[in-house]
Scaffold this motif. Structure first.
Motif, PDB file in Angstrom:
ATOM      1  N   ASP A  79       0.848  -1.189   0.000  1.00  0.00           N
ATOM      2  CA  ASP A  79       0.000   0.000   0.000  1.00  0.00           C
ATOM      3  C   ASP A  79       0.887   1.244   0.000  1.00  0.00           C
ATOM      4  O   ASP A  79       1.844   1.332   0.773  1.00  0.00           O
ATOM      5  CB  ASP A  79      -0.902   0.021   1.237  1.00  0.00           C
ATOM      6  N   VAL A  80       0.529   2.211  -0.858  1.00  0.00           N
ATOM      7  CA  VAL A  80       1.313   3.446  -0.986  1.00  0.00           C
ATOM      8  C   VAL A  80       0.379   4.645  -0.788  1.00  0.00           C
ATOM      9  O   VAL A  80      -0.668   4.729  -1.432  1.00  0.00           O
ATOM     10  CB  VAL A  80       1.983   3.539  -2.370  1.00  0.00           C
ATOM     11  N   PRO A  81       0.714   5.588   0.115  1.00  0.00           N
ATOM     12  CA  PRO A  81      -0.150   6.760   0.330  1.00  0.00           C
ATOM     13  C   PRO A  81      -0.065   7.727  -0.859  1.00  0.00           C
ATOM     14  O   PRO A  81       0.932   7.786  -1.567  1.00  0.00           O
ATOM     15  CB  PRO A  81       0.441   7.391   1.598  1.00  0.00           C
ATOM     16  N   ASN A 125      17.081  -2.502  -2.949  1.00  0.00           N
ATOM     17  CA  ASN A 125      16.890  -1.225  -2.254  1.00  0.00           C
ATOM     18  C   ASN A 125      17.074  -0.075  -3.246  1.00  0.00           C
ATOM     19  O   ASN A 125      18.016  -0.040  -4.031  1.00  0.00           O
ATOM     20  CB  ASN A 125      17.907  -1.117  -1.120  1.00  0.00           C
ATOM     21  N   GLY A 126      16.150   0.889  -3.241  1.00  0.00           N
ATOM     22  CA  GLY A 126      16.240   2.029  -4.155  1.00  0.00           C
ATOM     23  C   GLY A 126      15.446   1.854  -5.433  1.00  0.00           C
ATOM     24  O   GLY A 126      15.424   2.774  -6.272  1.00  0.00           O
ATOM     25  N   LEU A 127      14.794   0.719  -5.612  1.00  0.00           N
ATOM     26  CA  LEU A 127      13.961   0.506  -6.792  1.00  0.00           C
ATOM     27  C   LEU A 127      12.832   1.537  -6.820  1.00  0.00           C
ATOM     28  O   LEU A 127      12.229   1.842  -5.785  1.00  0.00           O
ATOM     29  CB  LEU A 127      13.376  -0.908  -6.755  1.00  0.00           C
ATOM     30  N   THR A 128      12.519   2.064  -8.003  1.00  0.00           N
ATOM     31  CA  THR A 128      11.451   3.062  -8.142  1.00  0.00           C
ATOM     32  C   THR A 128      10.268   2.467  -8.883  1.00  0.00           C
ATOM     33  O   THR A 128      10.410   1.947  -9.999  1.00  0.00           O
ATOM     34  CB  THR A 128      11.954   4.310  -8.900  1.00  0.00           C
ATOM     35  N   LEU A 129       9.110   2.539  -8.264  1.00  0.00           N
ATOM     36  CA  LEU A 129       7.844   2.141  -8.876  1.00  0.00           C
ATOM     37  C   LEU A 129       7.070   3.391  -9.272  1.00  0.00           C
ATOM     38  O   LEU A 129       7.342   4.489  -8.788  1.00  0.00           O
ATOM     39  CB  LEU A 129       7.034   1.294  -7.888  1.00  0.00           C
ATOM     40  N   ARG A 130       6.096   3.243 -10.139  1.00  0.00           N
ATOM     41  CA  ARG A 130       5.348   4.398 -10.652  1.00  0.00           C
ATOM     42  C   ARG A 130       3.850   4.192 -10.505  1.00  0.00           C
ATOM     43  O   ARG A 130       3.300   3.193 -10.979  1.00  0.00           O
ATOM     44  CB  ARG A 130       5.700   4.625 -12.119  1.00  0.00           C
ATOM     45  N   ALA A 131       3.187   5.179  -9.854  1.00  0.00           N
ATOM     46  CA  ALA A 131       1.723   5.191  -9.769  1.00  0.00           C
ATOM     47  C   ALA A 131       1.237   6.297 -10.708  1.00  0.00           C
ATOM     48  O   ALA A 131       1.361   7.486 -10.402  1.00  0.00           O
ATOM     49  CB  ALA A 131       1.261   5.447  -8.339  1.00  0.00           C
ATOM     50  N   ARG A 132       0.709   5.923 -11.849  1.00  0.00           N
ATOM     51  CA  ARG A 132       0.363   6.896 -12.882  1.00  0.00           C
ATOM     52  C   ARG A 132      -0.843   7.757 -12.485  1.00  0.00           C
ATOM     53  O   ARG A 132      -1.811   7.272 -11.917  1.00  0.00           O
ATOM     54  CB  ARG A 132       0.107   6.189 -14.209  1.00  0.00           C
ATOM     55  N   THR A 161      -4.192  17.500 -16.912  1.00  0.00           N
ATOM     56  CA  THR A 161      -3.766  16.131 -16.602  1.00  0.00           C
ATOM     57  C   THR A 161      -2.806  16.138 -15.418  1.00  0.00           C
ATOM     58  O   THR A 161      -2.341  17.194 -14.997  1.00  0.00           O
ATOM     59  CB  THR A 161      -3.084  15.476 -17.821  1.00  0.00           C
ATOM     60  N   ARG A 162      -2.511  14.958 -14.905  1.00  0.00           N
ATOM     61  CA  ARG A 162      -1.631  14.858 -13.747  1.00  0.00           C
ATOM     62  C   ARG A 162      -0.370  14.058 -14.078  1.00  0.00           C
ATOM     63  O   ARG A 162      -0.381  13.168 -14.934  1.00  0.00           O
ATOM     64  CB  ARG A 162      -2.358  14.192 -12.574  1.00  0.00           C
ATOM     65  N   GLY A 163       0.689  14.412 -13.372  1.00  0.00           N
ATOM     66  CA  GLY A 163       1.916  13.646 -13.467  1.00  0.00           C
ATOM     67  C   GLY A 163       1.788  12.356 -12.671  1.00  0.00           C
ATOM     68  O   GLY A 163       0.685  11.946 -12.285  1.00  0.00           O
ATOM     69  N   ASP A 164       2.910  11.708 -12.405  1.00  0.00           N
ATOM     70  CA  ASP A 164       2.892  10.416 -11.718  1.00  0.00           C
ATOM     71  C   ASP A 164       3.452  10.543 -10.302  1.00  0.00           C
ATOM     72  O   ASP A 164       4.095  11.540  -9.958  1.00  0.00           O
ATOM     73  CB  ASP A 164       3.712   9.391 -12.507  1.00  0.00           C
ATOM     74  N   LEU A 165       3.200   9.526  -9.512  1.00  0.00           N
ATOM     75  CA  LEU A 165       3.791   9.401  -8.183  1.00  0.00           C
ATOM     76  C   LEU A 165       4.926   8.395  -8.280  1.00  0.00           C
ATOM     77  O   LEU A 165       4.711   7.224  -8.619  1.00  0.00           O
ATOM     78  CB  LEU A 165       2.743   8.934  -7.170  1.00  0.00           C
ATOM     79  N   LEU A 166       6.152   8.847  -8.024  1.00  0.00           N
ATOM     80  CA  LEU A 166       7.330   7.988  -8.096  1.00  0.00           C
ATOM     81  C   LEU A 166       7.616   7.432  -6.696  1.00  0.00           C
ATOM     82  O   LEU A 166       7.879   8.195  -5.761  1.00  0.00           O
ATOM     83  CB  LEU A 166       8.530   8.778  -8.619  1.00  0.00           C
ATOM     84  N   VAL A 167       7.541   6.117  -6.574  1.00  0.00           N
ATOM     85  CA  VAL A 167       7.663   5.444  -5.280  1.00  0.00           C
ATOM     86  C   VAL A 167       9.025   4.759  -5.189  1.00  0.00           C
ATOM     87  O   VAL A 167       9.312   3.833  -5.957  1.00  0.00           O
ATOM     88  CB  VAL A 167       6.534   4.419  -5.082  1.00  0.00           C
ATOM     89  N   THR A 168       9.858   5.218  -4.264  1.00  0.00           N
ATOM     90  CA  THR A 168      11.173   4.618  -4.059  1.00  0.00           C
ATOM     91  C   THR A 168      11.113   3.608  -2.916  1.00  0.00           C
ATOM     92  O   THR A 168      10.656   3.935  -1.809  1.00  0.00           O
ATOM     93  CB  THR A 168      12.224   5.699  -3.746  1.00  0.00           C
ATOM     94  N   VAL A 169      11.571   2.399  -3.203  1.00  0.00           N
ATOM     95  CA  VAL A 169      11.527   1.317  -2.216  1.00  0.00           C
ATOM     96  C   VAL A 169      12.765   1.400  -1.317  1.00  0.00           C
ATOM     97  O   VAL A 169      13.888   1.528  -1.799  1.00  0.00           O
ATOM     98  CB  VAL A 169      11.475  -0.058  -2.912  1.00  0.00           C
ATOM     99  N   GLU A 170      12.536   1.317  -0.006  1.00  0.00           N
ATOM    100  CA  GLU A 170      13.638   1.340   0.960  1.00  0.00           C
ATOM    101  C   GLU A 170      13.529   0.092   1.848  1.00  0.00           C
ATOM    102  O   GLU A 170      12.601  -0.032   2.652  1.00  0.00           O
ATOM    103  CB  GLU A 170      13.580   2.603   1.821  1.00  0.00           C
TER     104      GLU A 170
END
Length: 383
Positions: A300-302, A319-326, A336-345
């Motif tokens: 889950d990502v806020p 560690n440091g992998l980046t996921l994208r929530a469009r 339109t909206r940009g994306d949410l870049l989620v960095t995994v720690e």
């Protein structure tokens, strides 16, 4: 507008309309030409910019019934600005009225033929021009959320406006200013420089065209006073920290019907405890456990303004992998909206005991033959 311009420039030809054209026809033609030659549609084209100025100048005269009548009378009286051939024996000659119209107002004994026809050409062929209002600078501080989604904020500004005591005349109540005798109300004077006449602000009236003998005690004759006002201003979505926004026509009021100035707003954006920003994208760092990173799963990502989103975490995530929530980023200009870049720690527990400790020891023993640093040492030896 000078008398010489009235005589020498064919405004009907500039707009391409007949002399008996109606006001509606003139307006329609002007709009068509203005769209074609507007500087915004012809970036870097100096000829188009000059053509646009000529079109605007012609429209200013022909769209005003009073000024159009004066222009027609001037053209009828003086023709094209040069006397026709004549004289004894039919010897032709030409004479440029420009020297007479330029005059030597404020600099010599004669004011030129423009003084003779002052009533026809608005006091010597010139009139005090409208003066654009000053630009105003202000600052505003927005929260991170307001900057991302846009906000309407109150701005209190202090700028110069017409003095309320004298209604902008600069004269004490019960008195009126008089027309400057030097520039005849134009605010500028022409001074001869050889074959040219240079226009400059009148020194006697300081460019206002009027002289105040009994000044207003509040504005001391300037006709302007500080005015404080509060206005609601819409800050567009997606604005960034340190950005400078221009709001056209929201600055100080103009003089003599002049356009108001512009308002420039310097934006400051406060930081957010969770989210960051890169252009139109928002950023967030999300901690995950070692088993989640190794085995994969759904996390889950806020989000900034909405419910959490679920993202798939691949097995073996480093560690440091980046996921994208469009579509969960900042709002763009087009809506339109940009994306949410989620960095995994990947998090490491501070204390491990009991079953967890036993499981980790078993995992260590099972993977003892795998050395993640072997390739590092091999590369160092080969260097």
């Amino acid at each position: 507008m000078s008398t010489k311009d009235y005589v020498e420039k064919d405004y009907y030809k500039v707009l391409g309309v007949p002399k008996d054209a109606t006001t509606a026809e003139i307006k329609k033609t002007y709009r068509k030409l203005a769209r074609e030659f507007h500087p915004d549609a012809n970036k870097g084209d100096a000829k188009a910019e000059e053509r646009f100025k000529d079109i605007s100048e012609a429209y200013d005269v022909l769209s005003d019934d009073k000024r159009r009548k004066e222009y027609d009378e001037a053209r009828s009286l003086f023709g094209t600005g040069r006397m026709r051939p004549g004289g004894p024996g039919g010897n032709g000659y030409s004479f440029d009225f420009g020297d007479l119209f330029s005059g030597t107002q404020g600099g010599g004994a004669g004011g030129g033929i423009g003084d003779v026809f002052g009533g026809l050409f608005n006091r010597g062929g010139r009139q005090a021009q409208p003066r654009r209002g000053a630009d105003v600078e202000t600052e505003v501080t927005l929260s991170f959320e307001e900057a991302v989604d846009g906000a309407t904020v109150p701005l209190r500004m202090t700028s110069q406006a017409a003095c309320r005591s004298c209604s902008g005349t600069g004269a004490k109540a019960g008195t009126t200013p008089r027309v400057c005798p030097t520039c005849v109300g134009a605010g500028t004077v022409s001074r001869g420089q050889g074959a040219f006449a240079l226009s400059e602000p009148c020194r006697d009236c300081k460019g206002r065209g009027m002289i105040v003998d009994d000044p207003c005690p509040d504005c001391h004759g300037s006709g302007r006073a500080s005015s404080a006002r509060t206005m609601q201003v819409r800050i567009p979505a997606g604005v960034q920290d340190a950005q400078r926004i221009r709001l056209k026509g929201k600055g100080a009021q103009g003089e003599r019907g002049g356009q108001p100035g512009d308002l420039y707003v310097s934006v400051h954006v406060t930081s957010h405890p969770v989210f960051g920003r890169k252009g139109d994208n928002l950023t967030v760092t999300v901690p995950v456990t070692f088993p989640e990173a190794a085995l994969g799963g759904t996390i889950d990502v806020p989000t900034l303004n909405g419910p959490a989103v679920k993202l798939r975490l691949p097995a073996g995530s480093a560690n440091g992998l980046t996921l994208r929530a469009r579509g969960k980023g900042a709002t763009r200009k087009d809506g339109t909206r940009g994306d949410l870049l989620v960095t995994v720690e990947v998090t490491v527990p501070q204390q491990v005991d009991g079953e967890a400790l036993s499981a980790l020891e078993q995992y260590r023993d099972a993977t003892a033959s795998e050395d993640p640093r072997a390739a590092l040492f091999k590369a160092a030896e080969g260097a």
